[in-house]
Write a protein that holds these residues in place. Structure first.
Motif, PDB file in Angstrom:
ATOM      1  N   LEU A   1      50.803  37.214  41.826  1.00 59.88           N
ATOM      2  CA  LEU A   1      49.759  37.292  40.820  1.00 59.88           C
ATOM      3  C   LEU A   1      50.410  37.024  39.466  1.00 59.88           C
ATOM      4  O   LEU A   1      51.264  37.793  39.018  1.00 59.88           O
ATOM      5  CB  LEU A   1      49.111  38.678  40.829  1.00 59.88           C
ATOM      6  CG  LEU A   1      48.507  39.126  42.167  1.00 59.88           C
ATOM      7  CD1 LEU A   1      47.983  40.542  42.051  1.00 59.88           C
ATOM      8  CD2 LEU A   1      47.432  38.171  42.630  1.00 59.88           C
ATOM      9  N   HIS A   2      50.047  35.916  38.849  1.00 63.50           N
ATOM     10  CA  HIS A   2      50.597  35.529  37.552  1.00 63.50           C
ATOM     11  C   HIS A   2      49.689  36.078  36.453  1.00 63.50           C
ATOM     12  O   HIS A   2      48.503  35.760  36.411  1.00 63.50           O
ATOM     13  CB  HIS A   2      50.680  33.996  37.443  1.00 63.50           C
ATOM     14  CG  HIS A   2      51.652  33.395  38.406  1.00 63.50           C
ATOM     15  ND1 HIS A   2      52.944  33.116  38.061  1.00 63.50           N
ATOM     16  CD2 HIS A   2      51.513  33.036  39.701  1.00 63.50           C
ATOM     17  CE1 HIS A   2      53.564  32.594  39.102  1.00 63.50           C
ATOM     18  NE2 HIS A   2      52.724  32.538  40.112  1.00 63.50           N
ATOM     19  N   ALA A   3      50.262  36.885  35.589  1.00 63.05           N
ATOM     20  CA  ALA A   3      49.519  37.504  34.484  1.00 63.05           C
ATOM     21  C   ALA A   3      50.389  37.413  33.238  1.00 63.05           C
ATOM     22  O   ALA A   3      51.281  38.239  33.035  1.00 63.05           O
ATOM     23  CB  ALA A   3      49.180  38.954  34.804  1.00 63.05           C
ATOM     24  N   GLY A   4      50.157  36.374  32.446  1.00 64.00           N
ATOM     25  CA  GLY A   4      51.001  36.150  31.277  1.00 64.00           C
ATOM     26  C   GLY A   4      52.422  35.879  31.718  1.00 64.00           C
ATOM     27  O   GLY A   4      52.671  35.077  32.608  1.00 64.00           O
ATOM     28  N   SER A   5      53.369  36.602  31.152  1.00 59.12           N
ATOM     29  CA  SER A   5      54.770  36.414  31.511  1.00 59.12           C
ATOM     30  C   SER A   5      55.172  37.261  32.723  1.00 59.12           C
ATOM     31  O   SER A   5      56.286  37.166  33.210  1.00 59.12           O
ATOM     32  CB  SER A   5      55.666  36.763  30.319  1.00 59.12           C
ATOM     33  OG  SER A   5      55.488  38.125  29.965  1.00 59.12           O
ATOM     34  N   ARG A   6      54.251  38.078  33.218  1.00 63.70           N
ATOM     35  CA  ARG A   6      54.537  38.957  34.358  1.00 63.70           C
ATOM     36  C   ARG A   6      54.074  38.320  35.660  1.00 63.70           C
ATOM     37  O   ARG A   6      53.070  37.615  35.698  1.00 63.70           O
ATOM     38  CB  ARG A   6      53.841  40.297  34.183  1.00 63.70           C
ATOM     39  CG  ARG A   6      54.326  41.061  32.964  1.00 63.70           C
ATOM     40  CD  ARG A   6      53.493  42.292  32.704  1.00 63.70           C
ATOM     41  NE  ARG A   6      52.118  41.868  32.418  1.00 63.70           N
ATOM     42  CZ  ARG A   6      51.033  42.542  32.765  1.00 63.70           C
ATOM     43  NH1 ARG A   6      51.125  43.680  33.395  1.00 63.70           N
ATOM     44  NH2 ARG A   6      49.827  42.092  32.462  1.00 63.70           N
ATOM     45  N   VAL A   7      54.817  38.580  36.726  1.00 66.59           N
ATOM     46  CA  VAL A   7      54.451  38.127  38.068  1.00 66.59           C
ATOM     47  C   VAL A   7      54.563  39.324  38.999  1.00 66.59           C
ATOM     48  O   VAL A   7      55.570  40.033  38.999  1.00 66.59           O
ATOM     49  CB  VAL A   7      55.373  36.987  38.557  1.00 66.59           C
ATOM     50  CG1 VAL A   7      55.005  36.581  39.964  1.00 66.59           C
ATOM     51  CG2 VAL A   7      55.306  35.795  37.620  1.00 66.59           C
ATOM     52  N   HIS A   8      53.497  39.555  39.778  1.00 70.56           N
ATOM     53  CA  HIS A   8      53.462  40.683  40.704  1.00 70.56           C
ATOM     54  C   HIS A   8      53.349  40.138  42.123  1.00 70.56           C
ATOM     55  O   HIS A   8      52.479  39.303  42.399  1.00 70.56           O
ATOM     56  CB  HIS A   8      52.269  41.590  40.410  1.00 70.56           C
ATOM     57  CG  HIS A   8      52.235  42.081  39.000  1.00 70.56           C
ATOM     58  ND1 HIS A   8      53.018  43.132  38.576  1.00 70.56           N
ATOM     59  CD2 HIS A   8      51.547  41.663  37.920  1.00 70.56           C
ATOM     60  CE1 HIS A   8      52.793  43.336  37.285  1.00 70.56           C
ATOM     61  NE2 HIS A   8      51.902  42.453  36.869  1.00 70.56           N
ATOM     62  N   LEU A   9      54.207  40.611  43.008  1.00 71.58           N
ATOM     63  CA  LEU A   9      54.195  40.187  44.404  1.00 71.58           C
ATOM     64  C   LEU A   9      53.400  41.209  45.210  1.00 71.58           C
ATOM     65  O   LEU A   9      53.656  42.416  45.131  1.00 71.58           O
ATOM     66  CB  LEU A   9      55.627  40.094  44.925  1.00 71.58           C
ATOM     67  CG  LEU A   9      55.805  39.468  46.296  1.00 71.58           C
ATOM     68  CD1 LEU A   9      55.355  38.004  46.278  1.00 71.58           C
ATOM     69  CD2 LEU A   9      57.255  39.562  46.736  1.00 71.58           C
ATOM     70  N   VAL A  10      52.405  40.713  45.971  1.00 70.15           N
ATOM     71  CA  VAL A  10      51.526  41.583  46.750  1.00 70.15           C
ATOM     72  C   VAL A  10      51.505  41.084  48.187  1.00 70.15           C
ATOM     73  O   VAL A  10      51.390  39.886  48.437  1.00 70.15           O
ATOM     74  CB  VAL A  10      50.080  41.551  46.182  1.00 70.15           C
ATOM     75  CG1 VAL A  10      49.151  42.407  47.009  1.00 70.15           C
ATOM     76  CG2 VAL A  10      50.066  41.977  44.726  1.00 70.15           C
TER      77      VAL A  10
END
Length: 102
Positions: free
Chosen positions: A24-33
């Protein structure tokens, strides 16, 4: 990593496939789900989201331009300047969704 991050849909820029995971790309952050693209696509199920490639879902509100290349390939460009290639199987649906947005 032992924590749960709550992400508002408004923060989400794009979803990228990574096997049985999604990024999940949210601005400069990336979250792996740990979830498949098909599953996340169903869960998002919102008119703002569009599958543009077997490996990408983008948020239509963020799309600034659609480029059609001489070789027939399509590419979306977001307001942030990020480019995404549109898969051949998704071209017609993407164009239709973008026209509805105008």
């Amino acid at each position: 990593g032992g924590r749960v991050v709550f992400l508002a849909l408004e923060e989400l820029d794009a979803v990228e496939s990574e096997g049985n995971y999604v990024r999940l790309h949210a601005g400069s952050r990336v979250h792996l789900v740990r979830e498949t693209m098909a599953s996340i696509e169903t869960r998002l199920g919102h008119h703002r989201f569009c599958r543009i490639h077997r490996g990408w879902i983008v948020i239509l509100d963020r799309v600034r331009e659609l480029h059609v290349r001489a070789n027939g390939e399509h590419e979306l460009v977001t307001h942030e300047g990020r480019s995404y290639r549109v898969g051949r199987a998704y071209r017609d649906a993407v164009q239709e969704r973008l026209q509805l947005r105008v």
